[in-house]
Design a protein around this motif. Structure first.
Motif, PDB file in Angstrom:
ATOM      1  N   VAL A  37      30.848  20.795  77.811  1.00 28.08           N
ATOM      2  CA  VAL A  37      30.726  22.240  78.025  1.00 28.08           C
ATOM      3  C   VAL A  37      31.760  22.722  79.034  1.00 28.08           C
ATOM      4  N   LEU A  38      31.920  21.970  80.126  1.00 23.31           N
ATOM      5  CA  LEU A  38      32.895  22.346  81.150  1.00 23.31           C
ATOM      6  C   LEU A  38      34.301  22.422  80.566  1.00 23.31           C
ATOM      7  N   LEU A  39      34.654  21.431  79.762  1.00 20.94           N
ATOM      8  CA  LEU A  39      35.980  21.426  79.153  1.00 20.94           C
ATOM      9  C   LEU A  39      36.133  22.566  78.145  1.00 20.94           C
ATOM     10  N   ALA A  40      35.067  22.825  77.382  1.00 26.27           N
ATOM     11  CA  ALA A  40      35.128  23.902  76.387  1.00 26.27           C
ATOM     12  C   ALA A  40      35.293  25.269  77.043  1.00 26.27           C
ATOM     13  N   LEU A  41      34.757  25.419  78.249  1.00 28.01           N
ATOM     14  CA  LEU A  41      34.816  26.713  78.941  1.00 28.01           C
ATOM     15  C   LEU A  41      36.061  26.870  79.811  1.00 28.01           C
ATOM     16  N   SER A  42      36.736  25.749  80.108  1.00 29.05           N
ATOM     17  CA  SER A  42      37.859  25.833  81.048  1.00 29.05           C
ATOM     18  C   SER A  42      39.190  25.338  80.496  1.00 29.05           C
ATOM     19  N   SER A  43      39.161  24.507  79.458  1.00 27.49           N
ATOM     20  CA  SER A  43      40.400  23.921  78.957  1.00 27.49           C
ATOM     21  C   SER A  43      41.250  24.961  78.223  1.00 27.49           C
ATOM     22  N   PRO A  44      42.546  25.078  78.552  1.00 27.24           N
ATOM     23  CA  PRO A  44      43.424  25.992  77.816  1.00 27.24           C
ATOM     24  C   PRO A  44      43.488  25.666  76.325  1.00 27.24           C
ATOM     25  N   MET A  45      43.245  24.394  75.982  1.00 29.44           N
ATOM     26  CA  MET A  45      43.235  24.001  74.576  1.00 29.44           C
ATOM     27  C   MET A  45      42.192  24.798  73.795  1.00 29.44           C
ATOM     28  N   THR A  47      40.189  27.711  75.415  1.00 33.87           N
ATOM     29  CA  THR A  47      40.207  29.120  75.816  1.00 33.87           C
ATOM     30  C   THR A  47      41.480  29.831  75.381  1.00 33.87           C
ATOM     31  N   GLY A  48      42.535  29.043  75.108  1.00 37.66           N
ATOM     32  CA  GLY A  48      43.792  29.647  74.674  1.00 37.66           C
ATOM     33  C   GLY A  48      43.802  30.085  73.226  1.00 37.66           C
ATOM     34  N   MET A  49      42.744  29.773  72.480  1.00 38.03           N
ATOM     35  CA  MET A  49      42.658  30.178  71.073  1.00 38.03           C
ATOM     36  C   MET A  49      42.382  31.670  70.981  1.00 38.03           C
ATOM     37  N   ALA A  50      43.263  32.406  70.311  1.00 36.19           N
ATOM     38  CA  ALA A  50      43.061  33.849  70.150  1.00 36.19           C
ATOM     39  C   ALA A  50      41.964  34.152  69.147  1.00 36.19           C
ATOM     40  N   GLY A 205      35.844  14.715  63.082  1.00 38.83           N
ATOM     41  CA  GLY A 205      35.618  15.977  62.384  1.00 38.83           C
ATOM     42  C   GLY A 205      36.812  16.904  62.440  1.00 38.83           C
ATOM     43  N   GLY A 206      37.999  16.352  62.702  1.00 40.01           N
ATOM     44  CA  GLY A 206      39.181  17.183  62.804  1.00 40.01           C
ATOM     45  C   GLY A 206      39.535  17.903  61.510  1.00 40.01           C
ATOM     46  N   TYR A 207      39.376  17.225  60.397  1.00 44.98           N
ATOM     47  CA  TYR A 207      39.701  17.861  59.110  1.00 44.98           C
ATOM     48  C   TYR A 207      38.801  19.055  58.800  1.00 44.98           C
ATOM     49  N   PRO A 208      37.472  18.942  58.906  1.00 42.68           N
ATOM     50  CA  PRO A 208      36.632  20.128  58.710  1.00 42.68           C
ATOM     51  C   PRO A 208      36.918  21.226  59.735  1.00 42.68           C
ATOM     52  N   ALA A 209      37.211  20.829  60.982  1.00 36.77           N
ATOM     53  CA  ALA A 209      37.484  21.822  62.018  1.00 36.77           C
ATOM     54  C   ALA A 209      38.718  22.651  61.683  1.00 36.77           C
ATOM     55  N   VAL A 210      39.751  21.994  61.166  1.00 36.91           N
ATOM     56  CA  VAL A 210      40.980  22.700  60.805  1.00 36.91           C
ATOM     57  C   VAL A 210      40.790  23.490  59.516  1.00 36.91           C
ATOM     58  N   ALA A 211      40.145  22.878  58.538  1.00 38.02           N
ATOM     59  CA  ALA A 211      40.025  23.504  57.216  1.00 38.02           C
ATOM     60  C   ALA A 211      39.121  24.735  57.228  1.00 38.02           C
ATOM     61  N   TRP A 212      38.021  24.677  57.979  1.00 38.28           N
ATOM     62  CA  TRP A 212      37.012  25.740  57.883  1.00 38.28           C
ATOM     63  C   TRP A 212      36.681  26.441  59.195  1.00 38.28           C
ATOM     64  N   LEU A 213      37.077  25.872  60.327  1.00 35.61           N
ATOM     65  CA  LEU A 213      36.680  26.463  61.611  1.00 35.61           C
ATOM     66  C   LEU A 213      37.866  26.907  62.457  1.00 35.61           C
ATOM     67  N   GLY A 214      39.031  26.951  61.893  1.00 34.07           N
ATOM     68  CA  GLY A 214      40.168  27.536  62.579  1.00 34.07           C
ATOM     69  C   GLY A 214      40.736  26.742  63.728  1.00 34.07           C
ATOM     70  N   ALA A 215      40.433  25.429  63.826  1.00 34.40           N
ATOM     71  CA  ALA A 215      40.973  24.608  64.909  1.00 34.40           C
ATOM     72  C   ALA A 215      42.472  24.386  64.708  1.00 34.40           C
ATOM     73  N   ARG A 216      43.138  23.956  65.775  1.00 31.08           N
ATOM     74  CA  ARG A 216      44.570  23.706  65.689  1.00 31.08           C
ATOM     75  C   ARG A 216      44.855  22.578  64.692  1.00 31.08           C
ATOM     76  N   HIS A 217      45.942  22.717  63.940  1.00 30.72           N
ATOM     77  CA  HIS A 217      46.258  21.770  62.875  1.00 30.72           C
ATOM     78  C   HIS A 217      46.473  20.354  63.379  1.00 30.72           C
ATOM     79  N   VAL A 218      46.867  20.216  64.619  1.00 24.74           N
ATOM     80  CA  VAL A 218      47.133  18.884  65.148  1.00 24.74           C
ATOM     81  C   VAL A 218      45.888  18.000  65.140  1.00 24.74           C
ATOM     82  N   TRP A 219      44.695  18.604  65.133  1.00 21.92           N
ATOM     83  CA  TRP A 219      43.469  17.809  65.215  1.00 21.92           C
ATOM     84  C   TRP A 219      43.050  17.208  63.882  1.00 21.92           C
ATOM     85  N   ALA A 220      43.801  17.458  62.827  1.00 26.25           N
ATOM     86  CA  ALA A 220      43.506  16.809  61.544  1.00 26.25           C
ATOM     87  C   ALA A 220      44.312  15.522  61.439  1.00 26.25           C
TER      88      ALA A 220
END
Length: 274
Positions: A37-45, A47-50, A205-220
């Motif tokens: 949770v701390l990382l999700a709320l503070s990491s630029p990786m 929070t930097g997602m528009a 879960g990088g592939y589902p995150a990129v394909a359907w949840l808008g995560a950065r492509h590098v995580w696939a």
């Protein structure tokens, strides 16, 4: 069929109560969940997602990395604790078969352990939805629980249970975390050994995150190429989910074989004593 289903329900309820009362579950799970949770709320990786939906997707990647590892630590002894001398014989007198008890054992404990992690994901989704003025983030947090969190949790729980049968539980907890990081974070660019990271075999879960949840492509694919690291899309995401679930089934079946071997060996020793 009715007897089997009743046995599963009874086993799930019993194991859920036992897991909720165990200190190991909360001591291992809550700190790692808090770190996620701390990382999700503070990491630029994150929070930097528009894109608000992408922020939820990145949050789930972080949660799967750290909080799910806590599941492996917490649940490594769930199967081995039922192999203590005398207890196996008592359990064998119940209507439920060994496979049914195993399924109920893991399902009950996993349900309790997953609840706070899923709750955190939904809460973050609600916060992001409130900030964005859209329900899409919270809806996608629920989707992410199904397509990312649950397959990862099943894989690490069955693996941890298997390891707990093959070695001392304390050692199994260390090994399962090492294997989890190897399969989710350590790409060949960092370690000179083959690794599932960046492939459709990775439980992150990088592939589902990129394909359907808008995560950065590098995580696939994580910069990898080849038939095990295809471009992220609906097909590769479904394949990733299916392969992670298949791994969970393989780990469960292997644990079942180990338990059967132990039971046969114990019966043989009893016969020799008589």
């Amino acid at each position: 069929m009715t007897t089997t289903w009743s046995a599963v329900q009874g086993s799930v309820r019993y194991e859920a109560r036992m897991a909720a009362r165990g200190r190991v579950l909360w001591l291992s799970l809550l700190p790692l969940t808090a770190l996620a949770v701390l990382l999700a709320l503070s990491s630029p990786m994150v929070t930097g997602m528009a894109d608000p939906v992408g922020r939820v997707g990145m949050t789930l990647v972080v949660v799967n990395t750290f909080a799910v590892a806590g599941l492996g630590v917490a649940l490594a002894g769930r199967l081995s604790q039922h192999t203590r001398p005398g207890l196996t014989e008592v359990l064998d007198t119940t209507p439920a078969g060994r496979t049914t008890r195993m399924a109920g054992n893991l399902a009950g404990a996993l349900a309790v352990a997953l609840a706070p992690i899923a709750g955190v994901v939904v809460l973050i989704g609600i916060v992001v939805s409130a900030q964005a003025g859209s329900v899409a983030p919270v809806v996608n947090s629920l989707l992410g629980i199904v397509i990312m969190l649950v397959p990862a949790a099943l894989a690490i729980t069955t693996l941890a249970g298997l390891l707990g049968l093959l070695m001392p539980v304390v050692l199994a907890r260390v090994v399962v975390v090492a294997l989890w990081l190897w399969a989710t974070q350590l790409s060949p660019g960092f370690v000179p050994v083959p690794t599932p990271t960046g492939t459709v075999l990775s439980p992150l879960g990088g592939y589902p995150a990129v394909a359907w949840l808008g995560a950065r492509h590098v995580w696939a694919a994580r910069g990898r190429t080849g038939f095990l690291s295809p471009p992220a899309g609906a097909g590769s995401a479904l394949l990733n989910i299916a392969l992670v679930l298949l791994c969970a089934v393989v780990f469960f079946c292997a644990a079942r074989l180990v338990l059967a071997w132990r039971a046969d060996r114990h019966d043989g020793q009893d016969g020799a004593i008589r």
